[in-house]
Design an enzyme around this catalytic site. Structure first.
Site, PDB file in Angstrom:
ATOM      1  N   GLY A 119       7.638  -1.891 -18.184  1.00 20.65           N
ATOM      2  CA  GLY A 119       6.227  -1.946 -17.956  1.00 20.65           C
ATOM      3  C   GLY A 119       5.318  -3.050 -18.942  1.00 20.65           C
TER       4      GLY A 119
ATOM      5  N   ALA B  38       2.431  -5.660  -7.024  1.00 13.50           N
ATOM      6  CA  ALA B  38       1.997  -6.769  -6.455  1.00 13.50           C
ATOM      7  C   ALA B  38       1.068  -6.444  -5.181  1.00 13.50           C
ATOM      8  CB  ALA B  38       2.799  -7.896  -6.231  1.00 13.50           C
TER       9      ALA B  38
ATOM     10  N   GLY C 188       4.821  -2.006  -4.272  1.00  9.38           N
ATOM     11  CA  GLY C 188       4.508  -1.947  -5.926  1.00  9.38           C
ATOM     12  C   GLY C 188       3.405  -2.314  -6.285  1.00  9.38           C
TER      13      GLY C 188
ATOM     14  N   SER D 167       8.626  -2.099  -9.427  1.00 15.53           N
ATOM     15  CA  SER D 167       7.380  -1.385 -10.418  1.00 15.53           C
ATOM     16  C   SER D 167       7.292  -0.026 -10.926  1.00 15.53           C
ATOM     17  CB  SER D 167       6.215  -1.567  -9.272  1.00 15.53           C
ATOM     18  OG  SER D 167       6.096  -2.895  -8.750  1.00 15.53           O
ATOM     19  N   ALA D 168       7.944   0.800  -9.899  1.00 16.75           N
ATOM     20  CA  ALA D 168       8.124   2.069 -10.287  1.00 16.75           C
ATOM     21  C   ALA D 168       8.826   2.442 -11.674  1.00 16.75           C
ATOM     22  CB  ALA D 168       8.310   3.128  -9.152  1.00 16.75           C
TER      23      ALA D 168
ATOM     24  N   LEU E 176       5.092  -8.766 -14.738  1.00 21.14           N
ATOM     25  CA  LEU E 176       3.810  -7.742 -14.594  1.00 21.14           C
ATOM     26  C   LEU E 176       2.618  -8.546 -14.333  1.00 21.14           C
ATOM     27  CD1 LEU E 176       6.082  -5.568 -14.660  1.00 21.14           C
ATOM     28  CD2 LEU E 176       4.415  -4.160 -15.762  1.00 21.14           C
TER      29      LEU E 176
ATOM     30  N   GLU F  96       7.186 -10.526  -7.429  1.00 17.02           N
ATOM     31  CA  GLU F  96       8.827 -11.270  -7.421  1.00 17.02           C
ATOM     32  C   GLU F  96       9.055 -11.931  -6.186  1.00 17.02           C
ATOM     33  OE1 GLU F  96      11.458  -8.406  -9.409  1.00 17.02           O
ATOM     34  OE2 GLU F  96      13.048  -9.764  -9.211  1.00 17.02           O
TER      35      GLU F  96
ATOM     36  N   ARG G  82      18.505 -13.171 -24.114  1.00 18.20           N
ATOM     37  CA  ARG G  82      19.446 -12.503 -23.143  1.00 18.20           C
ATOM     38  C   ARG G  82      20.355 -13.474 -22.278  1.00 18.20           C
ATOM     39  NH1 ARG G  82      14.638  -8.858 -20.329  1.00 18.20           N
ATOM     40  NH2 ARG G  82      13.224 -10.394 -20.819  1.00 18.20           N
TER      41      ARG G  82
HETATM   42  C1  FAD Z   1      14.347  -1.541 -14.682  1.00 10.57           C
HETATM   43  C2  FAD Z   1      13.347  -2.815 -14.768  1.00 10.57           C
HETATM   44  C3  FAD Z   1      12.550  -2.942 -16.124  1.00 10.57           C
HETATM   45  C4  FAD Z   1      11.440  -4.146 -16.046  1.00 10.57           C
HETATM   46  N1  FAD Z   1      10.733  -4.191 -17.194  1.00 10.57           N
HETATM   47  C5  FAD Z   1       9.808  -5.174 -16.887  1.00 10.57           C
HETATM   48  C6  FAD Z   1       8.890  -5.313 -18.221  1.00 10.57           C
HETATM   49  O1  FAD Z   1       8.864  -4.532 -19.181  1.00 10.57           O
HETATM   50  N2  FAD Z   1       7.995  -6.380 -17.939  1.00 10.57           N
HETATM   51  C7  FAD Z   1       7.919  -7.133 -16.804  1.00 10.57           C
HETATM   52  O2  FAD Z   1       7.071  -8.027 -16.814  1.00 10.57           O
HETATM   53  N3  FAD Z   1       8.583  -6.982 -16.032  1.00 10.57           N
HETATM   54  C8  FAD Z   1       9.892  -6.036 -15.835  1.00 10.57           C
HETATM   55  N4  FAD Z   1      10.678  -6.004 -14.774  1.00 10.57           N
HETATM   56  C9  FAD Z   1      10.182  -6.812 -13.722  1.00 10.57           C
HETATM   57  C10 FAD Z   1       9.048  -6.112 -12.697  1.00 10.57           C
HETATM   58  O3  FAD Z   1       9.117  -4.830 -13.045  1.00 10.57           O
HETATM   59  C11 FAD Z   1       9.324  -6.408 -11.502  1.00 10.57           C
HETATM   60  O4  FAD Z   1       9.344  -7.873 -11.092  1.00 10.57           O
HETATM   61  C12 FAD Z   1       7.762  -6.158 -10.617  1.00 10.57           C
HETATM   62  O5  FAD Z   1       7.515  -4.879 -10.827  1.00 10.57           O
HETATM   63  C13 FAD Z   1       8.242  -6.467  -9.082  1.00 10.57           C
HETATM   64  O6  FAD Z   1       6.625  -6.043  -8.626  1.00 10.57           O
HETATM   65  P1  FAD Z   1       6.609  -6.234  -7.026  1.00 10.57           P
HETATM   66  O7  FAD Z   1       5.279  -5.694  -6.741  1.00 10.57           O
HETATM   67  O8  FAD Z   1       6.675  -7.828  -6.884  1.00 10.57           O
HETATM   68  O9  FAD Z   1       7.694  -5.507  -6.185  1.00 10.57           O
HETATM   69  P2  FAD Z   1       8.579  -4.232  -6.165  1.00 10.57           P
HETATM   70  O10 FAD Z   1       7.755  -3.332  -7.390  1.00 10.57           O
HETATM   71  O11 FAD Z   1      10.003  -4.332  -6.302  1.00 10.57           O
HETATM   72  O12 FAD Z   1       7.885  -3.576  -4.712  1.00 10.57           O
HETATM   73  C14 FAD Z   1       8.563  -3.878  -3.780  1.00 10.57           C
HETATM   74  C15 FAD Z   1       8.035  -3.121  -2.384  1.00 10.57           C
HETATM   75  O13 FAD Z   1       8.306  -3.321  -1.264  1.00 10.57           O
HETATM   76  C16 FAD Z   1       8.810  -2.337  -0.536  1.00 10.57           C
HETATM   77  N5  FAD Z   1       9.597  -3.183   0.623  1.00 10.57           N
HETATM   78  C17 FAD Z   1      10.700  -3.863   0.303  1.00 10.57           C
HETATM   79  N6  FAD Z   1      11.063  -4.536   1.465  1.00 10.57           N
HETATM   80  C18 FAD Z   1      10.083  -3.986   2.396  1.00 10.57           C
HETATM   81  C19 FAD Z   1      10.061  -4.243   3.939  1.00 10.57           C
HETATM   82  N7  FAD Z   1      10.926  -4.787   4.522  1.00 10.57           N
HETATM   83  N8  FAD Z   1       8.996  -3.341   4.521  1.00 10.57           N
HETATM   84  C20 FAD Z   1       8.299  -2.651   3.733  1.00 10.57           C
HETATM   85  N9  FAD Z   1       8.314  -2.568   2.554  1.00 10.57           N
HETATM   86  C21 FAD Z   1       9.345  -3.250   1.866  1.00 10.57           C
HETATM   87  C22 FAD Z   1       9.646  -1.756  -1.493  1.00 10.57           C
HETATM   88  O14 FAD Z   1      10.015  -0.416  -0.954  1.00 10.57           O
HETATM   89  C23 FAD Z   1       8.740  -1.796  -2.604  1.00 10.57           C
HETATM   90  O15 FAD Z   1       7.865  -0.762  -2.375  1.00 10.57           O
HETATM   91  C24 FAD Z   1      11.314  -4.873 -14.798  1.00 10.57           C
HETATM   92  C25 FAD Z   1      12.184  -4.494 -13.689  1.00 10.57           C
HETATM   93  C26 FAD Z   1      13.275  -3.474 -13.562  1.00 10.57           C
HETATM   94  C27 FAD Z   1      13.780  -3.093 -12.524  1.00 10.57           C
END
Ligand code: FAD
Length: 564
Positions: free
Chosen positions: A52, A18, A16, A47-48, A386, A370, A283
């Site tokens: 955003g 991060a 994602g 993230s996908a 984000l 996260e 919220r």
């Molecule tokens: C519907 C929705 C709307 C949101 N809207 C907002 C917003 O408007 N603004 C905002 O600031 N935040 C928002 N958030 C929160 C924010 O999007 C997330 O906190 C953020 O995108 C998390 O990013 P990340 O890279 O930490 O993790 P993620 O994007 O969750 O990525 C985790 C990745 O790790 C991989 N993974 C997990 N476990 C393993 C493993 N054991 N081995 C290999 N790969 C693994 C997954 O497949 C994925 O690719 C929203 C969240 C959601 C769900």
């Protein structure tokens, strides 16, 4: 692959925002970088699917906004439980990382030649930019392309199932190929965990299926500390009727424009929870109020009824474009339909305890996004997740590159994993049993760790978790997808135990943690709960000041970055 081909300066786990930011900055710092994600790069995790919103104070806009105000909004929203130093870094670097994001190809919505700034999410000023199509892939896909072009090796459908450590810290990770079913060891000088949160601990969640808390459990087992695990955020207005199988959430602005909520007695119950703002409340209050109606037996079909008759067509369409389009497709008139909304698990404030460079308490192990804790404290204000991915992803990647161990020796594949992989392909399917265990865990967690908690529910949740984990251990997965689900279930039970233990200890209500048996905040609990694995297989918990940093690593390569 030869051993050399399985050895990397920096291994980033996750696909994602991060992970992508960490990988890009580690590569920019000259490291060899591999990314392992159990999903698809840029197409998985929160993230996908995120809408955003990215909050940052952009000085050139002259709105009167200031990073000190952004910091104060974040600390206040987090019930004063965040680490002020991490917050200071977040707000200070969010604008620069936004410019980077645009430079990496992230498509940001413009208006009159400038970014459009939106208000909301407990921010004192309009400081949120959004992607052009209101979806995270506007950011993740160009970043994924950039990371690959820059030379980051990518392993998709590849799941980290265990972190390996030696006397000097992390040395690699066991990875399972979810496509073909093999397991192998990636040697790593440093590891950045960017695996997201654990929304899937609950049946109703905004999070996609791969957000199962893997990073928390991997880190805990490797000896790292977690913090704030009792703080879980619920988004109040998931529309469960008419959209039962697709996630469509009603946007907060709907309630400013006149959306009204009713219980089974047709009472406008928000009058009791926030007499001034009513439905246009925050919220957390809305999520608790709806959960409370269910507790009092006043729910309607698993939620509460939403009436949108007061909104004119243009306002409804503008504030809820996704719902509006879906309703038009189904031929439903929003003015007369009795919508049902209910709270869904949305975000884990807690996570791996990090210092200002994303370093955990285990040498060589970093965390960003996260999966990391401390930035949001007891509650996250909107659109701060984000920037967190970008600010701390960039920091973790850069320092992970400079601190990567060069004395790498191939750790052997632990016997447990060679046995597990060898067992694939034989015997009856365990899919139904794993599925049933997962669903039981999810429903137990709603009563134990949902928006309203009490000691009895937490104890019952803990007992159920232990039982589920012992049943899980007796199950033998027979194909790679069953193996993934089985491992994820184990990760989720480990996360559940951490959250339950912290929630049981915190005998007060604060931030997103609400105990019906201790409804008020207790000044004695202005402390952060830190969880780590104990020697006896249980968990050790202790309270520390929110800004107490974990012991910082001795840099192994002789480079000390120091805060800048
Ligand atoms: C519907 C929705 C709307 C949101 N809207 C907002 C917003 O408007 N603004 C905002 O600031 N935040 C928002 N958030 C929160 C924010 O999007 C997330 O906190 C953020 O995108 C998390 O990013 P990340 O890279 O930490 O993790 P993620 O994007 O969750 O990525 C985790 C990745 O790790 C991989 N993974 C997990 N476990 C393993 C493993 N054991 N081995 C290999 N790969 C693994 C997954 O497949 C994925 O690719 C929203 C969240 C959601 C769900």
């Amino acid at each position: 692959m030869t051993n050399a081909e399985r050895s990397f300066d920096v291994l980033v786990i996750g696909g994602g925002l991060a992970a992508l930011r960490a990988a890009i900055s580690a590569r920019q710092a000259g490291a060899s970088v591999a990314i392992a994600t159990k999903g698809r790069l840029g197409r998985s995790g929160g993230s996908a699917t995120t809408t955003g919103g990215y909050a940052a104070v952009l000085g050139e806009y002259e709105t009167g906004d200031d990073i000190a105000v952004h910091a104060e909004d974040t600390l206040k929203g987090g019930a004063r439980m965040a680490d002020p130093e991490l917050v200071r870094i977040l707000v200070r670097e969010a604008p620069e990382r936004l410019r980077d994001l645009a430079g990496l190809g992230g498509a940001i919505l413009m208006e009159n030649g400038r970014y459009r700034l939106a208000p909301g999410g407990d921010h004192s000023f309009a400081r949120t930019v959004v992607p052009v199509h209101h979806v995270g892939t506007d950011f993740t896909l160009p970043m994924a392309e950039h990371a690959q072009r820059a030379g980051c090796l990518t392993f998709e459908l590849t799941m980290a199932v265990e972190l390996l450590t030696d006397a000097k810290g992390v040395s690699g990770s066991v990875l399972v190929d979810l496509d073909r079913g093999g397991a192998w060891v990636a040697q790593a000088g440093t590891i950045v965990l960017a695996t997201g949160g654990c929304g899937r601990l609950f049946a109703l969640t905004s999070n996609p299926r791969d957000v199962t808390g893997d990073g928390y459990a991997l880190a805990l087992r490797a000896g790292a500390e977690l913090r704030d695990m009792e703080f879980i955020q619920f988004y109040p207005w998931r529309c469960i009727d008419p959209f039962r199988n697709t996630r469509i959430a009603i946007q907060p602005s709907t309630f400013v424009y006149g959306g009204r909520l009713f219980n089974s007695r047709d009472e406008r119950f928000m009058e009791r929870y926030d007499p001034e703002r009513l439905e246009a409340t925050t919220r957390d209050i809305a999520a608790r109020a709806i959960a409370d109606q269910a507790r009092l037996g006043l729910a309607v079909d698993g939620g509460v009824r939403l009436d949108l008759a007061a909104l004119d067509a243009e306002t409804f369409q503008r504030s809820n474009p996704k719902a509006s389009a879906a309703l038009q497709r189904q031929g439903i008139d929003y003015r007369t339909y009795p919508f049902i909304v209910a709270p869904e698990a949305h975000y884990f404030m807690g996570g791996i305890r990090i210092d200002s460079w994303g370093r955990s308490s285990v040498p060589g192990l970093f965390a960003a996004g996260e999966v990391a804790g401390g930035i949001h404290g007891g509650n996250r204000i909107g659109n701060n997740a984000l920037p967190e991915t970008q600010v701390f992803g960039e920091r973790a990647g850069r320092v992970a590159a400079t601190q990567a161990r060069q004395d790498r020796h191939p750790p052997p594949l632990p016997g447990e994993w060679s046995d597990r992989v060898a067992a694939l392909g034989g015997g009856p399917s365990a899919a139904d049993e794993i599925d049933e265990l997962r669903k039981t865990l999810q429903s137990q967690m709603w009563s134990a760790l949902g928006p309203l908690r009490n000691r009895d529910g937490i104890d019952a949740g803990m007992a159920a978790t232990e039982l589920i984990e012992s049943r899980r251990r007796g199950v033998t997965p027979v194909d790679p997808i069953e193996l993934r689900d089985w491992v994820e279930l184990g990760f989720m039970t480990a996360v559940a135990r951490s959250c339950l233990s912290a929630a049981r200890l915190r005998e007060e209500s604060r931030g997103a943690h609400v105990r019906l048996d201790f409804p008020a905040p207790d000044p004695a609990w202005q402390r952060t709960i830190v969880v780590r694995s104990g020697d006896d297989g249980g968990l050790d918990l202790r309270g520390v000041s929110p800004d107490e940093q974990p012991s910082v690593l001795v840099p192994s390569s002789g480079h000390e970055s120091g805060d800048q």
